[in-house]
Motif scaffolding. Structure first.
Motif, mmCIF file in Angstrom:
data_model
loop_
_atom_site.group_PDB
_atom_site.id
_atom_site.type_symbol
_atom_site.label_atom_id
_atom_site.label_comp_id
_atom_site.label_asym_id
_atom_site.label_seq_id
_atom_site.Cartn_x
_atom_site.Cartn_y
_atom_site.Cartn_z
ATOM 1 N N ASN A 610 18.846 72.670 10.272
ATOM 2 C CA ASN A 610 19.562 71.470 9.831
ATOM 3 C C ASN A 610 19.494 71.392 8.308
ATOM 4 O O ASN A 610 18.419 71.199 7.742
ATOM 5 C CB ASN A 610 18.937 70.209 10.442
ATOM 6 C CG ASN A 610 19.400 69.995 11.870
ATOM 7 O OD1 ASN A 610 20.072 70.851 12.419
ATOM 8 N ND2 ASN A 610 19.027 68.886 12.458
ATOM 9 N N ILE A 611 20.617 71.541 7.664
ATOM 10 C CA ILE A 611 20.669 71.487 6.204
ATOM 11 C C ILE A 611 21.789 70.547 5.787
ATOM 12 O O ILE A 611 22.685 70.228 6.577
ATOM 13 C CB ILE A 611 20.897 72.893 5.594
ATOM 14 C CG1 ILE A 611 22.233 73.482 6.063
ATOM 15 C CG2 ILE A 611 19.743 73.830 5.949
ATOM 16 C CD1 ILE A 611 22.578 74.820 5.406
ATOM 17 N N ASP A 612 21.722 70.092 4.541
ATOM 18 C CA ASP A 612 22.800 69.266 3.994
ATOM 19 C C ASP A 612 23.593 70.116 3.001
ATOM 20 O O ASP A 612 23.304 71.300 2.778
ATOM 21 C CB ASP A 612 22.249 68.008 3.342
ATOM 22 C CG ASP A 612 21.147 68.322 2.333
ATOM 23 O OD1 ASP A 612 21.084 69.483 1.860
ATOM 24 O OD2 ASP A 612 20.347 67.424 2.021
ATOM 25 N N GLN A 613 24.599 69.506 2.377
ATOM 26 C CA GLN A 613 25.455 70.248 1.456
ATOM 27 C C GLN A 613 24.702 70.698 0.205
ATOM 28 O O GLN A 613 25.006 71.754 -0.361
ATOM 29 C CB GLN A 613 26.664 69.386 1.083
ATOM 30 C CG GLN A 613 27.598 69.114 2.257
ATOM 31 C CD GLN A 613 28.795 68.268 1.857
ATOM 32 O OE1 GLN A 613 28.846 67.700 0.762
ATOM 33 N NE2 GLN A 613 29.776 68.169 2.758
ATOM 34 N N THR A 614 23.702 69.905 -0.210
ATOM 35 C CA THR A 614 22.905 70.307 -1.375
ATOM 36 C C THR A 614 22.132 71.588 -1.081
ATOM 37 O O THR A 614 22.085 72.511 -1.907
ATOM 38 C CB THR A 614 21.943 69.173 -1.762
ATOM 39 O OG1 THR A 614 22.699 67.985 -2.008
ATOM 40 C CG2 THR A 614 21.144 69.543 -3.003
ATOM 41 N N ILE A 630 23.193 88.604 11.829
ATOM 42 C CA ILE A 630 23.534 87.531 12.768
ATOM 43 C C ILE A 630 23.206 86.200 12.098
ATOM 44 O O ILE A 630 22.108 86.024 11.567
ATOM 45 C CB ILE A 630 22.754 87.659 14.088
ATOM 46 C CG1 ILE A 630 23.074 88.993 14.767
ATOM 47 C CG2 ILE A 630 23.076 86.501 15.033
ATOM 48 C CD1 ILE A 630 22.267 89.252 16.019
ATOM 49 N N LEU A 631 24.148 85.285 12.119
ATOM 50 C CA LEU A 631 23.955 83.958 11.543
ATOM 51 C C LEU A 631 24.041 82.916 12.645
ATOM 52 O O LEU A 631 25.057 82.827 13.343
ATOM 53 C CB LEU A 631 25.020 83.672 10.479
ATOM 54 C CG LEU A 631 25.071 82.240 9.925
ATOM 55 C CD1 LEU A 631 23.772 81.894 9.189
ATOM 56 C CD2 LEU A 631 26.291 82.049 9.017
ATOM 57 N N ILE A 632 22.954 82.154 12.826
ATOM 58 C CA ILE A 632 22.985 80.990 13.714
ATOM 59 C C ILE A 632 23.479 79.813 12.878
ATOM 60 O O ILE A 632 22.774 79.329 11.999
ATOM 61 C CB ILE A 632 21.585 80.691 14.289
ATOM 62 C CG1 ILE A 632 20.971 81.955 14.924
ATOM 63 C CG2 ILE A 632 21.662 79.562 15.292
ATOM 64 C CD1 ILE A 632 21.721 82.475 16.111
ATOM 65 N N LEU A 633 24.694 79.379 13.098
ATOM 66 C CA LEU A 633 25.331 78.390 12.241
ATOM 67 C C LEU A 633 24.492 77.128 12.112
ATOM 68 O O LEU A 633 23.876 76.660 13.079
ATOM 69 C CB LEU A 633 26.713 78.036 12.780
ATOM 70 C CG LEU A 633 27.743 79.183 12.762
ATOM 71 C CD1 LEU A 633 29.018 78.753 13.459
ATOM 72 C CD2 LEU A 633 28.034 79.630 11.344
ATOM 73 N N ALA A 634 24.451 76.583 10.917
ATOM 74 C CA ALA A 634 23.642 75.392 10.639
ATOM 75 C C ALA A 634 24.245 74.162 11.309
ATOM 76 O O ALA A 634 25.466 74.065 11.523
ATOM 77 C CB ALA A 634 23.552 75.173 9.133
ATOM 78 N N ASN A 635 23.386 73.206 11.649
ATOM 79 C CA ASN A 635 23.801 71.917 12.222
ATOM 80 C C ASN A 635 24.729 72.091 13.421
ATOM 81 O O ASN A 635 25.722 71.373 13.586
ATOM 82 C CB ASN A 635 24.495 71.050 11.159
ATOM 83 C CG ASN A 635 23.601 70.732 9.987
ATOM 84 O OD1 ASN A 635 22.544 71.335 9.816
ATOM 85 N ND2 ASN A 635 24.021 69.795 9.161
#
Length: 656
Positions: A610-614, A630-635
């Motif tokens: 869980n990340i924000d735009q910053t 492999i990227l597990i998409l954030a949020n």
């Protein structure tokens, strides 16, 4: 003639269609019968699905939130709320069911009719290994919506005290002082209120079919009544005595199914027994294979949604296996050594074939299944369940039979002891390395051998189980499971019986992950310990932070209470090396993030969590290496983050 003209074209189209199909029916009757049956099945499916969708749309889009319902099963009481199943009585959704939660309800009982204000939503579940598929269950059981009762004033319209409820109350009072009360209640009136350890013990021992009123128990009632009726042949001279005995046996089986509220397994068994009685009453000689095909066809025509249930296929295929065993291994020696030898051979083949079937349907098996069934199926069938049925009959008639219930309790004590010991042992063996296609092909080969070479099949059955479980001997590969968990992001990194859990809860979450979401997954995959648990700690205040748990034994802890466990550490304290993989923590300067990159051989997996735009901007503009395969998409794939610059910076071959 003008009055009949509108129906002439459809009539002639049907007439010419029948004429067109007649030559094919004459040439390929079996094929045409199969096509006709498939067409009837699809028509029944389409009609019932349309009825379900109409009721679902009507109840979810109703302008008035007030619904009149009837409580149709015993409510389950939890600390925070009460769970109940209710049937809608009026409106377009009449006859369909609702799954409801009610906080601080009044006294609830089966048969009550209420006018309730409800907040409803579609039935939703999680598609995880070993989990309960609520959407399929909604179709099978006719549940069109789920929700909760809105706080306020509600009206009790009718208090219905049925005959069944009076019998249930008598049975509850009679069995209350005994240790096996939960087993007696389940097998007497179909009320299964088992503690979690008892469910686990039943699965480990492979005796789940004994703990619920199912086709086995309905068949036992039918068989015992036929046996009792056979003693009357020389005593009574009644016309059509055989038909009368069959009808009495069917009536007893239907009464037992009624006492179990005609649960789906008992309903299937009742239909099968009704077909059997009709065939025997009319003196029709039907082979076992044709009887089985007729039974499956009628069940699917009556309720096509049963085909979505694993228990349906387990039931009908178990009947097919029993018929096959009776055909290939008939009882030819009627002296006691011959009967005992036949009994052991029959149960050995039946248990091994059922184990293969369980592997196909449930992805695992219990090594205790063979011993448990050899010990307790005969004991319960010949001693414990007949005592239970006799006690139940006398209690329903109002006779005081405390001594008989005590004897019944003693008969079920060995089963309870066995389940208690089985619950303490990790006896579930998952077969996750072998594909379902391989298991199905192996089962088909064994079936052919069983038909043409009985001795070869008996020798190959145990060897097949060793072959299927041989994948657990060598070192298993690493597996990454991205679990379905709603707004949470759960990533499970597994190798054999040990795993690492990454739990990225959303900011608005107020509690840890529910145990009923994670526990079935860990059990199905055979995971006994979470070596590391990375989780976003939930606090009532606004500030939150990531924490780390080590050596979290699944069997000894509550999976719903990560934050309450001792020994909390920070996310950055995760070791750099774990077995033969590497962990890297890329926090990108943010305090409320735990960005993890895992290197497994040549593969790199990036989990932003869980990340924000910053934080995303810091990842994109920073100088650190964030490339991954492999990227597990954030949020959970939110459009607020996961921008194109981040994808270009990571350069993944696969994004999940």
């Amino acid at each position: 003639m003008s009055l009949f003209l509108p129906i002439v074209p459809p009539f002639f189209s049907i007439f010419f269609g029948i004429l067109f199909l007649l030559p094919f029916v004459w040439r390929w009757p079996l094929l045409m019968m199969f096509i006709l049956g498939a067409g009837c099945f699809m028509a029944s499916w389409s009609w019932q699905y349309q009825q379900y969708q109409t009721a679902r749309h009507a109840i979810l889009n109703a302008t008035d939130s007030t619904v009149i319902v009837r409580v149709n099963s015993q409510p389950k009481v939890y600390p925070e709320y009460t769970q109940l199943s209710a049937t809608v009585l009026r409106g377009p959704a009449a006859g369909f069911k609702l799954s409801l939660r009610w906080q601080q309800p009044p006294t609830l009982a089966v048969g009550q009719q209420w006018r309730l204000r409800l907040q409803l939503k579609p039935v939703h579940g999680y598609a995880n290994p070993g989990g309960f598929n609520r959407e399929n269950y909604g179709l099978v059981d006719g549940v069109v919506a789920a929700g909760h009762v809105i706080a306020g004033r509600h009206t009790l319209l009718k208090q219905h005290d049925s005959v069944r409820q009076r019998i249930v109350a008598r049975v509850e009072h009679a069995i209350e002082p005994y240790r096996t009360a939960s087993l007696l209640r389940a097998l007497a009136v179909g009320e299964r209120d088992f503690p979690p350890w008892l469910w686990q013990g039943a699965q480990h021992a492979g005796l789940g079919h004994l703990l619920a009123i199912s086709g086995l128990h309905i068949g036992l009632v039918f068989g015992w009544m036929l046996w009792l009726g056979s003693w009357s042949k020389g005593l009574l001279a009644v016309k059509r005595q055989q038909q009368l005995v069959l009808l009495l046996a069917l009536s007893a089986a239907l009464l037992y199914a009624w006492l179990a509220s005609f649960a789906i397994p008992t309903l299937r068994a009742s239909i099968g027994l009704a077909i059997l009685v009709i065939c025997r009453s009319q003196l029709l000689k039907t082979s076992l294979s044709r009887f089985w095909l007729l039974l499956v066809a009628l069940l699917l025509l009556i309720m096509p949604f049963w085909s979505l249930s694993a228990s349906f296929w387990l039931s009908v295929l178990a009947v097919a296996i029993i018929f096959l065993a009776m055909w290939r291994y008939p009882l030819t020696q009627f002296h006691w050594p011959g009967r005992l030898r036949w009994f052991l051979t029959f149960h050995l083949m039946l248990t091994l074939l059922m184990t293969l079937l369980g592997i196909i349907l449930f992805g695992g098996f219990s090594p205790l299944m063979l011993v448990s069934n050899l010990l307790f199926v005969p004991w319960c069938s010949l001693v414990a369940i007949p005592l239970l049925l006799l006690s139940l009959l006398l209690t329903a008639l109002g006779f005081p039979v405390a001594g008989l219930w005590q004897l019944t309790d003693s008969a079920f004590l060995p089963l309870l002891w066995w389940l208690e010991r089985s619950a303490q042992l990790p006896l579930w063996v998952p077969v996750v390395q072998v594909s379902g296609t391989a298991v199905a092909l192996l089962a088909a080969v064994l079936l052919v051998l069983l038909i043409f070479a009985r001795k070869a099949a008996l020798m190959l059955l145990p060897l097949s189980l060793l072959l299927l479980t041989g994948s657990t001997i060598h070192s298993p590969p690493w597996q990454i499971h991205l679990l379905d968990s709603g707004q949470r992001q759960l990533v499970l990194l597994q190798r054999g019986r040990r795993a690492v859990l990454y739990d990225a809860a959303p900011a608005q979450a107020s509690q840890d992950i529910a145990a009923d979401q994670l526990q079935p997954v860990l059990h199905q995959l055979g995971i006994h310990q979470l070596d590391y648990v990375l989780f976003r700690q939930q606090r009532s205040e606004r500030s939150r932070f990531w924490a780390l748990q080590r050596n979290y034994a699944v069997s000894r802890h509550n999976l719903a209470g990560f934050s309450q466990q001792p020994g909390e550490e920070l996310c950055a304290q995760l070791p750099a090396v774990y077995q033969d993989i590497r962990f890297e923590i890329l926090t990108a300067g943010a305090s409320d993030s735990c960005i993890l990159r895992i290197t497994i051989g040549p593969w790199r997996v990036l989990i932003p969590g869980n990340i924000d735009q910053t934080t995303e901007h810091a990842l994109v503009s920073g100088n650190s290496d964030v490339a991954a395969d492999i990227l597990i998409l954030a949020n959970n794939g939110s459009a607020a983050v996961n921008s194109l610059p981040l994808i270009q910076r990571v350069r993944p071959a696969l994004a999940l």
